[in-house]
Design an enzyme around this catalytic site. Structure first.
Site, PDB file in Angstrom:
ATOM      1  N   HIS A 117      44.715  31.755  21.636  1.00  0.00           N
ATOM      2  CA  HIS A 117      45.792  32.737  21.521  1.00  0.00           C
ATOM      3  C   HIS A 117      46.283  33.241  22.877  1.00  0.00           C
ATOM      4  O   HIS A 117      46.310  34.441  23.162  1.00  0.00           O
ATOM      5  CB  HIS A 117      45.336  33.917  20.664  1.00  0.00           C
ATOM      6  N   CYS A 132      47.571  28.046  16.134  1.00  0.00           N
ATOM      7  CA  CYS A 132      46.221  28.198  16.692  1.00  0.00           C
ATOM      8  C   CYS A 132      45.215  27.219  16.086  1.00  0.00           C
ATOM      9  O   CYS A 132      44.384  26.672  16.797  1.00  0.00           O
ATOM     10  CB  CYS A 132      45.732  29.633  16.576  1.00  0.00           C
ATOM     11  N   ASP A 150      39.366  30.564  22.772  1.00  0.00           N
ATOM     12  CA  ASP A 150      40.422  31.209  22.001  1.00  0.00           C
ATOM     13  C   ASP A 150      41.778  30.629  22.409  1.00  0.00           C
ATOM     14  O   ASP A 150      42.158  30.685  23.575  1.00  0.00           O
ATOM     15  CB  ASP A 150      40.386  32.712  22.290  1.00  0.00           C
TER      16      ASP A 150
END
Length: 446
Positions: A334, A126, A332
């Site tokens: 993820h 990430c 994000d």
């Protein structure tokens, strides 16, 4: 106790420690028996770990998308990478701007890293993806301009396709997950290990040297200090600063493998300024962000040179692009998506590289204090303007996040001055669980 149950219990304990959010969702989604762990939808997995490997990414992604909310009805301005919007009257413009940023997420089924390594970066990549996003924004500003907007479903500009190709998950792309992971080995990070903001900044600096198309000057400011002279030497290497800022070196220098004088360079090589990507790793507190840094951090997002901030909060790294009130706006990474291959004509489906829902938000006090702020200066005037803004912010309320000085302090010698590769193996570390891996936080100063 049955050996299978004992093993399963250990697996659940481990998962609950490293991924509490995933564990919470798993408990609500599966039916337990003595040896089988079956999702409600009816599929089976022989062990807890097999179940997690097969399903946890999906459930984690679902959990995160379930938390996404629209912008609040507030009169407070929304700032995104140096541009101001109104949440009351410009929500479409806000979404268009956010959607136009590159959204680089976990991918799966790409070529094995290093030939025999992982084929997905889920669970460890990430921060690498956040590094890609902040550099991707720099490339957009460099080749397309800050005001460029992505048009889905249309044939895209050649410059845009070239930018995307630089991040495709293949070993020969300039800034692919393969290149970042393998270059990180030189920074003491094995492939599959989690990076901190400082490490990814150092890796991007090294990779940018090979990008002859963009010709970026990437500078990583260490020790909480930005030295103006160092940056001008980097962005205008053909000037002899020892003889004065405007003196052109008469000594032939080796550039691109050939010895040439500055006057003999091609037009693009004699530009007055190499576009600057300035990355500043910072620590804004020990375990939590010091509230005295909140206003200066907000000011960074208001500068037209802003590339945003890479950092995060416990268990996840994010790419922060702005704020509204006391909430940070971020992309994000993820979400695990399949790797994408270009078509024969060089075009390829690019919808998955843009976040087409309202961006995520979190309270600024939840931000982990270990971050790296980024800025892009296309011209020398942009850099001079940035310096003026930083000095103005430093004189206002709050603590300055870093120091801006004209020349290198005599007591401080950096690796850039000595032309050495920095070695952070002996740096002080503050460890914390981050995305299923131990994050190594670099304490730059106290």
């Amino acid at each position: 106790m049955d050996a299978g149950k004992k093993t399963a219990g250990k697996q659940f304990l481990y998962i609950s420690l490293i991924c509490p959010d995933v564990m919470k969702l798993l408990k609500s989604k599966i039916l337990l028996s003595s040896t089988k762990y079956a999702p409600v939808i009816g599929e089976t997995a022989s062990t807890v770990w097999e179940f997690v490997v097969k399903y946890a990414t999906l459930t984690y992604d679902s959990l995160r998308f379930g938390e996404i909310e629209d912008f609040p009805e507030t009169s407070e301005p929304v700032w995104i990478l140096g541009q101001q919007f109104s949440a009351l009257t410009e929500k479409d413009e806000i979404l268009a701007d956010v959607t136009s940023r590159l959204w680089l997420t976990y991918r799966k089924n790409f070529q094995p890293i290093g030939g025999t390594g992982p084929t997905s970066d889920t669970g460890w990549g990430c921060m690498l993806r956040c590094g890609q996003m902040i550099l991707g924004q720099a490339l957009i500003c460099r080749h397309l301009g800050r005001d460029w907007r992505w048009s889905p479903g249309q044939r895209q500009r050649a410059e845009y396709i070239s930018i995307l190709n630089a991040f495709i998950d293949k070993k020969d792309s300039y800034y692919s997950i393969h290149q970042i992971a393998q270059m990180g080995v030189g920074e003491g990070k094995s492939i599959g290990q989690w990076y901190g903001p400082n490490t990814v900044a150092q890796v991007l600096k090294k990779l940018a040297v090979f990008d002859s198309w963009s010709r970026l000057a990437v500078h990583v400011a260490m020790d909480n200090t930005v030295v103006i002279e160092e940056i001008k030497r980097l962005c205008m290497p053909w000037l002899d600063f020892d003889r004065g800022a405007c003196a052109v070196s008469e000594e032939p220098r080796e550039m691109n493998g050939d010895l040439e004088g500055a006057c003999a360079l091609a037009e693009e090589e004699t530009a007055l300024w190499k576009p600057l990507v300035l990355l500043i790793p910072l620590r804004l507190g020990l375990s939590d962000i010091n509230e005295a840094y909140i206003e200066p951090l907000k000011q960074c997002f208001m500068m037209p040179q802003s590339l945003g901030v890479i950092g995060g909060k416990p268990n996840s790294a994010h790419y922060f692009i702005g704020f509204v009130g006391d909430e940070l706006i971020y992309l994000d990474p993820h979400t695990t998506q399949p790797a994408v291959d270009p078509n024969e004509d060089g075009q390829f489906p690019d919808d998955s590289y843009h976040c087409q829902h309202p961006p995520c938000r979190m309270h600024i006090c939840e931000l982990d204090p270990s971050i790296a702020a980024g800025f892009f200066c296309q011209t020398e005037d942009d850099f001079d303007d940035w310096c003026a803004q930083i000095r103005k912010v430093s004189s206002c309320r709050g603590l300055p996040m870093f120091e801006l000085v004209d020349s290198q302090p005599s007591h401080l010698i950096t690796a850039d001055v000595l032309n050495l590769t920095p070695d952070f193996s002996d740096s002080d570390r503050l460890e914390r669980f981050f995305d299923s891996e131990d994050e190594e936080f670099e304490i730059l100063s106290l």
